[in-house]
Design a protein around this motif. Structure first.
Motif, PDB file in Angstrom:
ATOM      1  N   LYS A  37       0.768  30.676  -2.508  1.00 22.55           N
ATOM      2  CA  LYS A  37       1.755  30.665  -1.425  1.00 22.55           C
ATOM      3  C   LYS A  37       2.165  32.086  -1.072  1.00 22.55           C
ATOM      4  O   LYS A  37       2.186  32.970  -1.921  1.00 22.55           O
ATOM      5  CB  LYS A  37       3.024  29.889  -1.830  1.00 22.55           C
ATOM      6  N   ASN A  51       4.800  30.393   4.128  1.00 21.48           N
ATOM      7  CA  ASN A  51       6.146  29.939   4.477  1.00 21.48           C
ATOM      8  C   ASN A  51       6.914  31.049   5.161  1.00 21.48           C
ATOM      9  O   ASN A  51       6.978  32.162   4.655  1.00 21.48           O
ATOM     10  CB  ASN A  51       6.914  29.537   3.215  1.00 21.48           C
ATOM     11  N   ILE A  68      10.584  32.071   6.122  1.00 22.90           N
ATOM     12  CA  ILE A  68      11.928  31.679   5.692  1.00 22.90           C
ATOM     13  C   ILE A  68      12.974  32.554   6.368  1.00 22.90           C
ATOM     14  O   ILE A  68      12.887  33.777   6.341  1.00 22.90           O
ATOM     15  CB  ILE A  68      12.066  31.827   4.171  1.00 22.90           C
ATOM     16  N   HIS A  97       5.467  33.879   0.975  1.00 25.40           N
ATOM     17  CA  HIS A  97       6.790  33.660   1.563  1.00 25.40           C
ATOM     18  C   HIS A  97       7.160  34.903   2.376  1.00 25.40           C
ATOM     19  O   HIS A  97       7.219  36.007   1.834  1.00 25.40           O
ATOM     20  CB  HIS A  97       7.849  33.433   0.483  1.00 25.40           C
TER      21      HIS A  97
END
Length: 242
Positions: free
Chosen positions: A211, A239, A241, A213
């Motif tokens: 992943k 992701n 955010i 972020h």
């Protein structure tokens, strides 16, 4: 007037004026006072829970600048959890402090002896008794390490050179050289890198990335976090955010 009283009295004095006042005083820790006043000012927005804690010792401006904000540190800590983890680039210790809320035991590793001792005192003031400090560099610590961890975290120094470093190879320690040692003691690694980094290029260099972020605070990209899981072979999830 003791040091704490002096700091409180001059908390809103400009650094230039403060330096002039301190130059006329003898037997007073000038650098320490400037660091505390500078740190408390920064803390109001970056580390609000520390801003009014008079027993907290702020390190150098460079260490404060390198540290994660309280919001970003909280976000990182809530991604993970377990029994043991190691923060291989301890620095100011804010990430270690928030990770300690999610892990039973945290090993904080910092090669700068003064910064390590400051963090040791701060962890005591914060009652973070499950953090253990080691005054070593990451490579030496991992070479001697016999423990197994649920997670290794590293935020390499992106200001080791005279300019801000954006490439993985410009960071200290070198992540690609460190990863083989990390994989001997854990299956999971979380790496914080510059928001200026080319993510596509980074993914070709960081194997087993599960992943990514992209962390933004108030519409300003602050951190790129890469989650690595040993032997992961899929496509990494990205992701974004806020």
């Amino acid at each position: 007037m003791n040091v704490e009283e002096f700091i409180q009295k001059h908390e809103n004095t400009s650094i230039a004026a403060l330096s002039l006042i301190l130059s006329k005083k003898e037997n007073i820790p000038k650098d320490f006072i400037i660091n505390q006043i500078n740190g408390r000012r920064k803390a109001k927005t970056k580390f609000p829970s520390l801003s009014k804690l008079s027993t907290y010792i702020f390190p150098s401006p460079r260490a404060i600048e390198q540290a994660s904000s309280e919001q970003a540190a909280t976000y990182k800590s809530e991604l993970v959890g377990g029994k043991k983890m190691a923060d291989l680039s301890g620095g100011m210790g804010l990430d270690s402090y928030f990770f300690a809320k999610q892990f039973e035991s945290v090993d904080y590793i910092e090669q700068d002896s003064e910064l390590c001792e400051t963090s040791r005192q701060n962890f005591k003031a914060l009652a973070a008794n499950n953090i253990h400090c080691f005054n070593q560099n990451a490579v030496d610590f991992l070479k001697l390490n016999k423990k197994e961890y649920d997670l290794n975290y590293i935020d390499p120094d992106r200001r080791a050179a005279k300019h801000k470093a954006f490439l993985i190879d410009d960071c200290e320690p070198n992540i690609k050289e460190l990863l083989p040692l990390i994989r001997k003691c854990t299956n999971y690694c979380l790496i914080k890198l510059s928001p200026m980094l080319d993510i596509k290029q980074a993914l070709t260099e960081l194997k087993f990335c599960k992943k990514v972020h992209i962390v933004s605070i108030k519409n300003d990209c602050k951190e790129l976090l890469f989650e690595l899981e040993k032997d992961f072979m899929g496509t990494p999830l990205i992701n974004c955010i806020t």
